[in-house]
Design an enzyme around this catalytic site. Structure first.
Site, PDB file in Angstrom:
ATOM      1  CB  SER A   1      53.907  90.519 -23.323  1.00 39.23           C
ATOM      2  OG  SER A   1      55.013  89.733 -23.680  1.00 39.23           O
TER       3      SER A   1
ATOM      4  CG  HIS B   1      52.624  88.372 -27.748  1.00 36.94           C
ATOM      5  ND1 HIS B   1      53.012  89.613 -28.236  1.00 36.94           N
ATOM      6  CD2 HIS B   1      53.373  88.211 -26.612  1.00 36.94           C
ATOM      7  CE1 HIS B   1      53.915  90.150 -27.459  1.00 36.94           C
ATOM      8  NE2 HIS B   1      54.157  89.319 -26.467  1.00 36.94           N
TER       9      HIS B   1
END
Length: 347
Positions: free
Chosen positions: A86, A109
């Site tokens: 992330s 993501h």
């Protein structure tokens, strides 16, 4: 010192800062501490290693760390020990050389978040998430050489994209893979994160005051009582260094202008000396053989030399001699004529 950084591993020539844990979490990675720590160690070390094992966390805290690493003038090398997921993957790809453990993982993501409130507040959060998607896509795109839309279509599709070290290297996400001594018995990202997180217990951290005591021996840091005082002093010294550079630049510019004026004045004086000597020789005040001697006098003391040359007698031309003789004759005749007139009763 009332505060000690917990994640700095000492070394003679390279500082090592650990980004281990959740970014912005209560017990994790504080962006304030990391940025202050980075600026402090950048003034003491030429080389800084950043080692990452993080599941991600706050986007905003991660952005401040990203920008601090990206703008630092220190030679920074990033190592992904366990996972950089992330927001931690964004930090890892900030533009500095980055290497992964053969067991490490990257995860990309779309940003996510939540809120509680009325429909307008929910819309505002949705709009902010869309804006963050664009920002994060730009950050990834600069590393991968792709467009924002390509990043969003590939990685921001609502899924988690886990990438191995080998695949990351083939894609150009990282610069290389480094080997570790022992084999890691872990397969899932969660297991890999746990293995490397456990290594914190075996690390020797910089918990003594030796570095700060060494700084406090210097007059500028003698009054520093906390880490914050040290950082403020370093910032002040950095600011003064910038001002010094500006003053040096201005001084060099003024010196260049002054040198130009001096050259012009010197050229004008040399021309004046040349003309004065030529005129003096034409007037017969000095002989050609004496020219160099008088030139040396003028260069040593121009004003007095000029007076000396001006006081020298010049040679008279034949016309001047004839004019003087004519004046003498005219004066004698006038006296005789007046005598004749007076003798004969004329006045």
């Amino acid at each position: 010192m009332k505060k000690r950084y917990f994640n700095m591993i000492p070394s003679p020539d390279t500082a090592c800062i650990l980004l281990y844990g959740e970014i912005g979490g209560f017990d994790g990675i504080s962006d304030k501490d990391i940025v202050a720590e980075l600026y402090e160690y950048a003034s003491m070390y030429k080389n800084i290693d950043i080692r990452i094992n993080s599941p991600g966390g706050s986007v905003y805290a991660g952005m401040s760390i990203f920008n601090a690493l990206r703008s630092s003038e220190a030679d920074i090398t990033i190592y992904v020990d366990g996972i950089a997921a992330s927001m931690a993957s964004v930090i890892a790809l900030c533009g500095k050389p980055v290497y992964m453990s053969q067991y490490a993982r990257l995860m990309l993501h779309a940003p996510y978040g939540g809120c509680y409130g009325n429909k307008e507040e929910l819309r505002n959060v949705s709009d902010e998430l869309e804006a963050l998607e664009d920002t994060l896509a730009d950050m990834y795109a600069s590393r991968l050489g792709k467009t924002r839309e390509e990043i969003k279509d590939t990685y921001f599709d609502g899924k988690d994209h886990w990438i191995t070290a080998k695949k990351a290297k083939d894609m150009g996400l990282v610069d290389g893979i480094y080997d570790i001594k022992e084999k890691v018995e872990a397969q899932s990202p969660q297991d890999i994160y746990a293995v490397f997180q456990a290594r914190l217990k075996n690390q020797t951290f910089n918990t003594d005051n030796s570095m700060y005591e060494e700084l406090r021996k210097r007059p500028s840091f003698a009054a520093c009582a906390t880490d914050e005082d040290v950082v403020r002093m370093l910032a002040s010294l950095e600011n003064k260094a910038g001002q010094y550079d500006a003053v040096v630049k201005e001084r060099d510019g003024l010196k260049a202008s002054l040198d130009g004026y001096i050259r012009k004045e010197k050229d004008a004086r040399e021309l004046e000396i040349k003309n004065l000597l030529e005129t003096a020789m034409q007037e017969g005040r000095i002989a050609p053989a004496s020219r160099d001697a008088y030139e040396a006098i003028l260069k040593q003391d121009f004003e007095n030399g000029k007076k000396i040359i001006g006081s020298l007698p010049g040679k008279k031309s034949i016309e001047d001699v004839l004019d003087d003789h004519a004046q003498e004759k005219k004066s004698s005749w006038n006296e005789n004529w007046r005598g004749i007139q007076e003798k004969n009763g004329f006045k």
